[in-house]
Design a protein around this motif. Structure first.
Motif, PDB file in Angstrom:
ATOM      1  N   ASP A  62     -14.968  75.916 -23.243  1.00 22.44           N
ATOM      2  CA  ASP A  62     -15.229  77.308 -24.049  1.00 22.44           C
ATOM      3  C   ASP A  62     -15.078  76.753 -25.520  1.00 22.44           C
ATOM      4  OD1 ASP A  62     -15.089  78.719 -21.693  1.00 22.44           O
ATOM      5  OD2 ASP A  62     -12.964  79.405 -22.045  1.00 22.44           O
ATOM      6  N   TYR A  63     -14.346  75.752 -25.819  1.00 25.42           N
ATOM      7  CA  TYR A  63     -14.413  75.472 -27.317  1.00 25.42           C
ATOM      8  C   TYR A  63     -15.782  74.757 -27.556  1.00 25.42           C
ATOM      9  CZ  TYR A  63     -13.102  73.096 -31.444  1.00 25.42           C
ATOM     10  OH  TYR A  63     -13.030  72.491 -32.842  1.00 25.42           O
ATOM     11  N   ASN A  65     -18.559  75.205 -26.281  1.00 28.10           N
ATOM     12  CA  ASN A  65     -19.409  76.174 -26.262  1.00 28.10           C
ATOM     13  C   ASN A  65     -19.632  76.845 -27.430  1.00 28.10           C
ATOM     14  OD1 ASN A  65     -20.630  75.770 -23.618  1.00 28.10           O
ATOM     15  ND2 ASN A  65     -19.218  77.007 -22.724  1.00 28.10           N
ATOM     16  N   GLU A  66     -18.505  76.966 -28.197  1.00 31.91           N
ATOM     17  CA  GLU A  66     -18.303  77.768 -29.425  1.00 31.91           C
ATOM     18  C   GLU A  66     -18.929  76.951 -30.394  1.00 31.91           C
ATOM     19  OE1 GLU A  66     -14.378  78.713 -30.235  1.00 31.91           O
ATOM     20  OE2 GLU A  66     -14.153  80.411 -28.658  1.00 31.91           O
ATOM     21  N   LYS A  67     -18.947  75.357 -30.365  1.00 31.03           N
ATOM     22  CA  LYS A  67     -19.424  74.505 -31.319  1.00 31.03           C
ATOM     23  C   LYS A  67     -20.543  74.039 -30.872  1.00 31.03           C
ATOM     24  CE  LYS A  67     -15.478  74.254 -33.732  1.00 31.03           C
ATOM     25  NZ  LYS A  67     -15.593  74.412 -35.176  1.00 31.03           N
TER      26      LYS A  67
END
Length: 472
Positions: A62-63, A65-67
């Motif tokens: 998830d992290y 994917n945010e980046k």
């Protein structure tokens, strides 16, 4: 080998068999339960570890994917601070490029050489055991607009293995202690259970050595084994009484048979010496011999009757018969043989009663009692016969006004060969077996016979028999 072990077990005392049986059963139950519990707990903890590593992988994905807009192979090192915060002790995180080379490796007390980097196209989760370590590995492909590679999580299950080993030893030691305690408790319980049996065995040995007077002592548990010991004591009491009666019977029978045999021998000797030529001596000796022979025959017949009754030879199933006609017919024949006696009869109350008894046996019971009444009545020659109907019984009472029976002798009148009036044994004919035969007959038909008497006033014989049917 198995045969020897089985033979050894069979030869063990019962208390050791009980102890070993209880211990083996508890061991099997405890081992099965603990082993199952250990496997379930170990699997549950492994699932927890897998869930934790999967959650961590999801958080990292998830992290990233945010980046995803800025993430490429050059700037990937910028996520190190986040990964260092994410992982725990004894864990490793790798970001692996498409060619299988690690781009970023973050570890916490984890040797990187334990796990070789490898790119995958499908998620995989498994555990390995390199050397003495236990490693859980989770790899998952990861793809963005600027990056294609693999995320790798590895966790050293040292804490998990240590806890599993500790749990195993706790269960093993607890199981050994439980088995040991159960063995001691089983032995104590077995000793307690075997105490009445040991007492019974010791008493049987004492009976064998010392005779029938020995009994099992200290019976206070109230359980089945104590009941067995109590039953043994009751059996020995009956055996002692039986042997005592048998001894008395042999003595009395020998005495009763010796007298007529001695008389016969004397008269035959007299005939052999002088009776051949003396008609008077011959006639006297023949009459005496015939009388004693008849007496011997009567004794033998009564003994045979008594034996048949006691050994259950009287087993025919009797059809219910009206009791009043049997009493009246028996009394009619007996009255013809004793015309000087007055018989007072009152059987109206049992005129409609049927009893399951043989008419011949009922007649024999009545004749025995009436014969005694006549035999021991010298002056007031009145004999009353009365029949009463009770709730479930018929009561037949025969009462005379004869010499009576002393109170101290009443308990023995049903014993074999017992004669109440010792001084008149030679004057009053009889063998002392009649009442014994009557009692056995009455008991065969689930009845009861009792005697009440006062000396010099008379005797009352009461016969109770169960009612089978009442005619309306």
């Amino acid at each position: 080998m198995m045969g020897r072990f089985t033979c050894f077990i069979r030869q063990l005392p019962i208390k050791w068999k009980l102890m070993l049986g209880a211990t083996t059963l508890i061991f099997l139950l405890f081992a099965t339960y603990n082993f199952s519990q250990y496997l379930v707990l170990k699997q549950w903890m492994m699932n927890q570890e897998k869930d934790k590593i999967q959650v961590s992988m999801s958080q990292l994905q998830d992290y990233l994917n945010e980046k995803s807009n800025t993430l490429d192979a050059v700037l990937i090192a910028e996520v190190r601070p986040y990964i260092e915060k994410l992982i725990g002790k004894n864990q490793l995180v790798r970001i692996i490029g498409q060619n299988g080379e690690p781009l970023l490796t973050v570890s916490n007390h984890f040797d990187e050489n334990w796990v070789a980097p490898r790119a995958v196209s499908e998620p995989e989760l498994y555990d390995i055991t390199p050397q003495e370590d236990h490693i859980l590995i989770y790899r998952s492909p990861f793809k963005t607009e600027k990056f294609v590679g693999t995320l790798e999580f590895a966790s050293n299950l040292e804490t998990f293995d240590h806890f599993s080993q500790t749990l195993f030893w706790v269960m093993l030691i607890g199981g050994v202690l439980a088995v040991f305690i159960s063995a001691i408790s089983g032995l104590a319980i077995a000793r307690q259970l075997m105490r009445p049996i040991r007492a019974l065995a010791a008493t049987i040995r004492s009976v064998k050595e010392k005779g029938l007077t020995e009994r099992v002592n200290n019976i206070e548990n109230g359980d089945e084994l104590s009941s067995l010991a109590q039953l043994f004591n009751e059996l020995m009491n009956q055996l002692e009484v039986s042997f005592r009666q048998q001894k008395q019977f042999v003595e009395d029978a020998s005495h009763e048979l010796r007298t007529p045999i001695t008389i016969l021998e004397g008269h035959l000797s007299l005939l052999n010496r002088w009776g051949k030529s003396d008609p008077e001596v011959l006639n006297e000796s023949l009459q005496a011999s015939l009388q004693e022979t008849r007496r011997l025959k009567g004794i033998v017949e009564e003994l045979l009757t008594l034996t048949r009754v006691e050994t259950h030879l009287v087993t025919e199933i009797s059809e219910p018969i009206p009791i009043e006609p049997v009493i009246l017919e028996t009394l009619k024949r007996f009255e013809a043989l004793n015309p000087d006696f007055e018989f007072q009869v009152n059987t109206v109350k049992i005129s409609n009663v049927l009893i399951a008894i043989s008419a011949l046996h009922m007649e024999q019971i009545l004749l025995i009692v009436l014969d005694n009444a006549v035999k021991y009545t010298l002056q007031d020659k009145r004999i009353s016969i009365e029949g009463l109907r009770l709730t479930n019984e018929v009561q037949i009472t025969i009462e005379d006004h004869g010499i009576g029976i002393p109170q101290v002798e009443l308990p023995y009148v049903f014993d074999r060969f017992y004669r109440v009036d010792k001084a008149r044994n030679r004057e009053i004919a009889g063998t002392g077996l009649g009442l014994s035969i009557a009692k056995q007959f009455v008991h065969k038909y689930q009845g009861e016979i009792t005697i009440r008497s006062k000396e010099n006033e008379g005797t009352k014989v009461i016969i109770n028999l169960p009612i089978n049917q009442i005619i309306n």
